[in-house]
Design a protein around this motif. Sequence first.
Motif, PDB file in Angstrom:
ATOM      1  N   ARG A  24      10.989  43.031 -43.567  1.00 24.08           N
ATOM      2  CA  ARG A  24      10.256  43.190 -42.308  1.00 24.08           C
ATOM      3  C   ARG A  24       9.696  41.858 -41.814  1.00 24.08           C
ATOM      4  O   ARG A  24       9.668  41.603 -40.613  1.00 24.08           O
ATOM      5  CB  ARG A  24       9.135  44.229 -42.470  1.00 24.08           C
ATOM      6  N   VAL A  25       9.241  41.025 -42.764  1.00 22.32           N
ATOM      7  CA  VAL A  25       8.784  39.683 -42.386  1.00 22.32           C
ATOM      8  C   VAL A  25       9.931  38.889 -41.777  1.00 22.32           C
ATOM      9  O   VAL A  25       9.776  38.226 -40.746  1.00 22.32           O
ATOM     10  CB  VAL A  25       8.194  38.941 -43.602  1.00 22.32           C
ATOM     11  N   LYS A  26      11.089  38.971 -42.409  1.00 26.78           N
ATOM     12  CA  LYS A  26      12.277  38.256 -41.915  1.00 26.78           C
ATOM     13  C   LYS A  26      12.679  38.753 -40.535  1.00 26.78           C
ATOM     14  O   LYS A  26      12.948  37.944 -39.622  1.00 26.78           O
ATOM     15  CB  LYS A  26      13.435  38.446 -42.900  1.00 26.78           C
ATOM     16  N   TYR A  27      12.676  40.057 -40.343  1.00 27.99           N
ATOM     17  CA  TYR A  27      13.030  40.623 -39.038  1.00 27.99           C
ATOM     18  C   TYR A  27      12.002  40.233 -37.976  1.00 27.99           C
ATOM     19  O   TYR A  27      12.360  39.966 -36.816  1.00 27.99           O
ATOM     20  CB  TYR A  27      13.121  42.150 -39.127  1.00 27.99           C
ATOM     21  N   SER A  28      10.736  40.208 -38.377  1.00 28.28           N
ATOM     22  CA  SER A  28       9.682  39.822 -37.434  1.00 28.28           C
ATOM     23  C   SER A  28       9.844  38.368 -36.997  1.00 28.28           C
ATOM     24  O   SER A  28       9.685  38.048 -35.810  1.00 28.28           O
ATOM     25  CB  SER A  28       8.304  40.016 -38.080  1.00 28.28           C
ATOM     26  N   LEU A  29      10.153  37.493 -37.940  1.00 24.62           N
ATOM     27  CA  LEU A  29      10.375  36.073 -37.613  1.00 24.62           C
ATOM     28  C   LEU A  29      11.570  35.918 -36.684  1.00 24.62           C
ATOM     29  O   LEU A  29      11.557  35.096 -35.762  1.00 24.62           O
ATOM     30  CB  LEU A  29      10.577  35.263 -38.895  1.00 24.62           C
ATOM     31  N   PHE A  30      12.602  36.718 -36.929  1.00 23.62           N
ATOM     32  CA  PHE A  30      13.778  36.692 -36.051  1.00 23.62           C
ATOM     33  C   PHE A  30      13.391  37.102 -34.634  1.00 23.62           C
ATOM     34  O   PHE A  30      13.788  36.458 -33.654  1.00 23.62           O
ATOM     35  CB  PHE A  30      14.854  37.635 -36.601  1.00 23.62           C
ATOM     36  N   ALA A  31      12.605  38.175 -34.523  1.00 25.24           N
ATOM     37  CA  ALA A  31      12.179  38.661 -33.202  1.00 25.24           C
ATOM     38  C   ALA A  31      11.329  37.614 -32.490  1.00 25.24           C
ATOM     39  O   ALA A  31      11.508  37.367 -31.291  1.00 25.24           O
ATOM     40  CB  ALA A  31      11.401  39.963 -33.351  1.00 25.24           C
ATOM     41  N   ILE A  32      10.400  36.995 -33.218  1.00 21.13           N
ATOM     42  CA  ILE A  32       9.539  35.967 -32.617  1.00 21.13           C
ATOM     43  C   ILE A  32      10.370  34.799 -32.116  1.00 21.13           C
ATOM     44  O   ILE A  32      10.150  34.280 -31.015  1.00 21.13           O
ATOM     45  CB  ILE A  32       8.486  35.494 -33.640  1.00 21.13           C
ATOM     46  N   ASN A  33      11.347  34.392 -32.921  1.00 21.53           N
ATOM     47  CA  ASN A  33      12.228  33.286 -32.524  1.00 21.53           C
ATOM     48  C   ASN A  33      13.011  33.632 -31.256  1.00 21.53           C
ATOM     49  O   ASN A  33      13.159  32.798 -30.355  1.00 21.53           O
ATOM     50  CB  ASN A  33      13.186  32.949 -33.665  1.00 21.53           C
ATOM     51  N   GLU A  34      13.498  34.872 -31.179  1.00 19.49           N
ATOM     52  CA  GLU A  34      14.234  35.312 -29.987  1.00 19.49           C
ATOM     53  C   GLU A  34      13.322  35.355 -28.755  1.00 19.49           C
ATOM     54  O   GLU A  34      13.712  34.942 -27.665  1.00 19.49           O
ATOM     55  CB  GLU A  34      14.834  36.702 -30.230  1.00 19.49           C
ATOM     56  N   ILE A  35      12.105  35.854 -28.939  1.00 19.41           N
ATOM     57  CA  ILE A  35      11.161  35.953 -27.823  1.00 19.41           C
ATOM     58  C   ILE A  35      10.751  34.568 -27.337  1.00 19.41           C
ATOM     59  O   ILE A  35      10.624  34.331 -26.127  1.00 19.41           O
ATOM     60  CB  ILE A  35       9.929  36.782 -28.251  1.00 19.41           C
ATOM     61  N   TRP A  36      10.560  33.642 -28.268  1.00 22.59           N
ATOM     62  CA  TRP A  36      10.169  32.277 -27.905  1.00 22.59           C
ATOM     63  C   TRP A  36      11.224  31.572 -27.054  1.00 22.59           C
ATOM     64  O   TRP A  36      10.917  30.627 -26.335  1.00 22.59           O
ATOM     65  CB  TRP A  36       9.896  31.456 -29.155  1.00 22.59           C
ATOM     66  N   GLN A  37      12.467  32.004 -27.169  1.00 24.39           N
ATOM     67  CA  GLN A  37      13.527  31.348 -26.399  1.00 24.39           C
ATOM     68  C   GLN A  37      13.412  31.630 -24.899  1.00 24.39           C
ATOM     69  O   GLN A  37      14.041  30.949 -24.090  1.00 24.39           O
ATOM     70  CB  GLN A  37      14.890  31.790 -26.922  1.00 24.39           C
ATOM     71  N   ASN A  38      12.615  32.626 -24.556  1.00 21.46           N
ATOM     72  CA  ASN A  38      12.321  32.891 -23.149  1.00 21.46           C
ATOM     73  C   ASN A  38      11.127  32.029 -22.737  1.00 21.46           C
ATOM     74  O   ASN A  38      10.032  32.178 -23.290  1.00 21.46           O
ATOM     75  CB  ASN A  38      11.983  34.379 -22.964  1.00 21.46           C
ATOM     76  N   PRO A  39      11.311  31.105 -21.787  1.00 31.82           N
ATOM     77  CA  PRO A  39      10.222  30.187 -21.400  1.00 31.82           C
ATOM     78  C   PRO A  39       8.945  30.897 -20.976  1.00 31.82           C
ATOM     79  O   PRO A  39       7.841  30.394 -21.214  1.00 31.82           O
ATOM     80  CB  PRO A  39      10.828  29.398 -20.227  1.00 31.82           C
ATOM     81  N   LYS A  40       9.072  32.075 -20.363  1.00 38.59           N
ATOM     82  CA  LYS A  40       7.876  32.806 -19.912  1.00 38.59           C
ATOM     83  C   LYS A  40       7.024  33.249 -21.101  1.00 38.59           C
ATOM     84  O   LYS A  40       5.794  33.133 -21.073  1.00 38.59           O
ATOM     85  CB  LYS A  40       8.292  34.019 -19.078  1.00 38.59           C
ATOM     86  N   TYR A  41       7.682  33.765 -22.143  1.00 32.89           N
ATOM     87  CA  TYR A  41       6.938  34.202 -23.318  1.00 32.89           C
ATOM     88  C   TYR A  41       6.378  33.006 -24.084  1.00 32.89           C
ATOM     89  O   TYR A  41       5.277  33.079 -24.642  1.00 32.89           O
ATOM     90  CB  TYR A  41       7.836  35.041 -24.234  1.00 32.89           C
ATOM     91  N   LEU A  42       7.137  31.915 -24.122  1.00 34.30           N
ATOM     92  CA  LEU A  42       6.652  30.707 -24.788  1.00 34.30           C
ATOM     93  C   LEU A  42       5.405  30.174 -24.075  1.00 34.30           C
ATOM     94  O   LEU A  42       4.424  29.790 -24.720  1.00 34.30           O
ATOM     95  CB  LEU A  42       7.746  29.636 -24.813  1.00 34.30           C
ATOM     96  N   ALA A  43       5.452  30.175 -22.735  1.00 35.02           N
ATOM     97  CA  ALA A  43       4.287  29.731 -21.954  1.00 35.02           C
ATOM     98  C   ALA A  43       3.100  30.663 -22.193  1.00 35.02           C
ATOM     99  O   ALA A  43       1.951  30.204 -22.336  1.00 35.02           O
ATOM    100  CB  ALA A  43       4.637  29.690 -20.470  1.00 35.02           C
ATOM    101  N   CYS A  44       3.369  31.976 -22.268  1.00 35.93           N
ATOM    102  CA  CYS A  44       2.315  32.962 -22.532  1.00 35.93           C
ATOM    103  C   CYS A  44       1.693  32.701 -23.900  1.00 35.93           C
ATOM    104  O   CYS A  44       0.462  32.782 -24.055  1.00 35.93           O
ATOM    105  CB  CYS A  44       2.886  34.372 -22.460  1.00 35.93           C
TER     106      CYS A  44
END
Length: 218
Positions: A24-44
């Motif tokens: 679950r930690v690994k999957y969560s890190l994967f999700a965070i990495n994917e979300i960060w690739q969107n500039p809007k979420y990174l800015a948020c």
Amino acid sequence: MGNRKVKKTFKRRLSDFWESFCDRVKYSLFAINEIWQNPKYLACFIISFLLFLFILSFFKDGDGNWQLLWSGLAFDRKITVLGQVCVSMLGNFVSRYGLSIVLISLLQALVIILLVFAWRHRQKDATIDGASTGGIGAIFGFIALGCPSCGVGLLTPILTTLAGAGAMAMAETISGIFTVLAFALLFYTIIKLGYVNYVTISAAKATKNKEEKNAKSN
């Protein structure tokens, strides 16, 4: 024989739990990495981190800064107070206590972007649960780190009734417990929301790949 079997079962369950937790930690890190690739979420994330860091730095020495801002102090002096808080934000990176504030600000910012992503993808139940546990973690974090004198002030009268002269020592101990609870709740929220968002992202990718294959075959 029975005790050996119980121990073996316990070890197997503990091993399964640890394996599931690591996944679950690994999957969560994967999700965070994917979300960060969107500039809007990174800015948020960056804005949320700076905002939480500012608030915790603003109150970490008590409510003195707040009182100064609402006092009859000249406007330029109030700006100076805010500037000193910004300098204090940088100072957090050079002390153990300050690093705790930085880390909890990072965790709170992660919770925010995971909540926003889950809400925008209609994971409302997960968003409500995450907001509840994350909110409680943020409150504990504020009491223990953001305004420790406020937390001790709130706890001392109650503990004085219960523990008498040992109230202050007990208040400091409880403040430490609140810190641990804050980190634990925020970390739990991140893992839970991260896993939910991982499932959402994986499903979206699978759908996209299927559509691309259908388009190519046609």
